[in-house]
Design an enzyme around this catalytic site. Structure first.
Site, PDB file in Angstrom:
ATOM      1  N   SER A 220       0.846  -1.183   0.000  1.00 39.16           N
ATOM      2  CA  SER A 220       0.000   0.000   0.000  1.00 39.16           C
ATOM      3  C   SER A 220       0.897   1.255   0.000  1.00 39.16           C
ATOM      4  CB  SER A 220      -0.967  -0.036   1.192  1.00 39.16           C
ATOM      5  OG  SER A 220      -1.951   0.959   1.074  1.00 39.16           O
TER       6      SER A 220
ATOM      7  N   ASP B   3      -8.519  -5.099  -6.142  1.00 37.77           N
ATOM      8  CA  ASP B   3      -8.165  -4.029  -5.217  1.00 37.77           C
ATOM      9  C   ASP B   3      -8.804  -2.724  -5.680  1.00 37.77           C
ATOM     10  OD1 ASP B   3      -6.987  -2.136  -3.573  1.00 37.77           O
ATOM     11  OD2 ASP B   3      -4.960  -2.939  -3.783  1.00 37.77           O
TER      12      ASP B   3
ATOM     13  N   HIS C 226      -7.523  -5.213  -1.305  1.00 37.84           N
ATOM     14  CA  HIS C 226      -6.274  -4.533  -0.938  1.00 37.84           C
ATOM     15  C   HIS C 226      -5.399  -5.380  -0.022  1.00 37.84           C
ATOM     16  CE1 HIS C 226      -3.779  -1.030  -0.933  1.00 37.84           C
ATOM     17  NE2 HIS C 226      -3.860  -0.847   0.373  1.00 37.84           N
TER      18      HIS C 226
END
Length: 360
Positions: free
Chosen positions: A231, A311, A343
């Site tokens: 991320s 995602d 995600h």
């Protein structure tokens, strides 16, 4: 959650690498630390009798359930004494009783990494906190291959809790550096907002300050450095390999962002992005300046790129674009897409696969 008498709210607070359970009085605004100290207190519950139960971890203690010995109301009435190591005058219940031993047998069979806390100067007068993990049995003299791992967010926070990832990597012979660069939670409003419209600037300097400290302490081998994260950890990795291409010998960028404008109308950060960066047709210069993709011609670092097929936080197209560009330029790279995953990776088999690929 509301406390028993409805006069206060009990909540979790991140504070310079520690996570506590606190209570705020709704009339006076006064804050009491109900569970504090050098701990990472995760999920918590206030029982019918006023006692607090919380999942607590420390550097060498994976999460276990603890409970306070006395009800919150009674303890607060007794004017609890400050706990050693608690931040900003934090207060704590006198005793916590460990209820579970879920991880005791596992931990007793492991040789865990040593963990040292560091505070290092960075640009603009900032001081950055971090933690360095060194493998069990390290002689203290031989320089180690070293991995800079970067948390998500950017408003995440590394801290004093048990880190499975860092311990795993250290067990495979690496020193591991975890830093809380500007933009992280736990260090106040100004520290967090220092990244506003400046992604890839102060945060790059802050994490590299941790790497330099590990080199200066004789831990890290400057010729064997790796970097990676998921991320925001992957996004900052992208900034590092495009803006400091000569530092790292290998990189892992997971669920990351590269060309900002490609996400417009596609990811779920539309309002936040517009507030910070403006509209791409009105403030295109900023969108392009903050896009590590636009410096992809500088990348020299072999890079593993990973992400989930479904995602919607940071869509997989970012990883596909970065992969395509690195392949086109002849930079060693690989793209791994986990089918149907959002995600975060959910199946244990995928999580295991990811860790194996990290080590390989």
């Amino acid at each position: 959650v509301w406390d028993r008498d409805g006069r206060g709210i009990v909540f979790s607070v991140a504070d310079e690498g520690e996570t506590h359970v606190a209570r705020v009085d709704v009339e006076t605004g006064r804050i009491e630390r109900l569970v504090g100290g050098e701990i990472d207190a995760g999920a918590f519950h206030v029982g019918e009798d006023g006692r607090v139960a919380a999942v607590i971890s420390r550097p060498h203690l994976p999460g276990e359930l603890f409970v306070t010995e006395r009800p919150v109301a009674t303890a607060m009435a007794d004017r609890m004494a400050p706990v050693e190591g608690a931040r900003t005058g934090g207060r704590n219940l006198e005793r916590l009783r460990k209820l579970t031993a879920v991880n005791d047998s596992l931990v007793s069979a492991l040789a865990l990494a040593e963990v040292r806390n560091i505070h290092v100067p960075s640009t603009e007068g900032a001081t950055i906190e971090g933690w360095i993990y060194t493998p069990a049995g390290w002689d203290g003299e031989t320089r180690l291959p070293t991995l800079l791992r970067i948390h998500g967010g950017p408003n995440g926070m590394y801290g004093v809790g048990f880190s499975t990832e860092a311990q795993l990597l250290a067990a495979n012979g690496y020193a591991v550096i975890n830093m809380n660069p500007r933009g992280s939670s736990g260090y106040g409003f100004d520290f967090g907002m220092a990244l506003w419209q400046r992604w890839g600037v102060p945060d790059v300097e802050d994490v590299l300050a941790g790497v330099n400290e590990a080199v200066a302490q004789g831990i890290a081998d400057p010729d064997r450095l790796g970097v990676g994260g998921w991320s925001y950890g992957g996004i900052l990795t992208n900034y590092l390999i495009t803006r400091r291409p000569d530092v790292f010998k290998g990189a892992i960028t997971g669920a990351s962002m590269a060309l900002l404008v490609a996400n417009y109308g596609h990811d779920h950060y539309q309002l936040g992005n517009e507030r910070e960066w403006g509209l791409p047709w009105e403030n295109r210069e900023m969108w392009e300046r903050l896009s590590p993709f636009n410096d992809v011609d500088k990348v020299q670092t072999p890079t593993l790129i990973m992400g989930g097929e479904s995602d919607w936080n940071v869509p997989i197209q970012n990883s596909e674009q970065l992969y395509q560009a690195l392949r086109r330029r002849g930079v060693p790279t690989q793209l791994v897409v986990y089918p149907g995953q959002p995600h975060g990776l959910r199946p244990a088999a995928y999580q295991l696969d990811r860790y194996k690929r990290y080590i390989e």
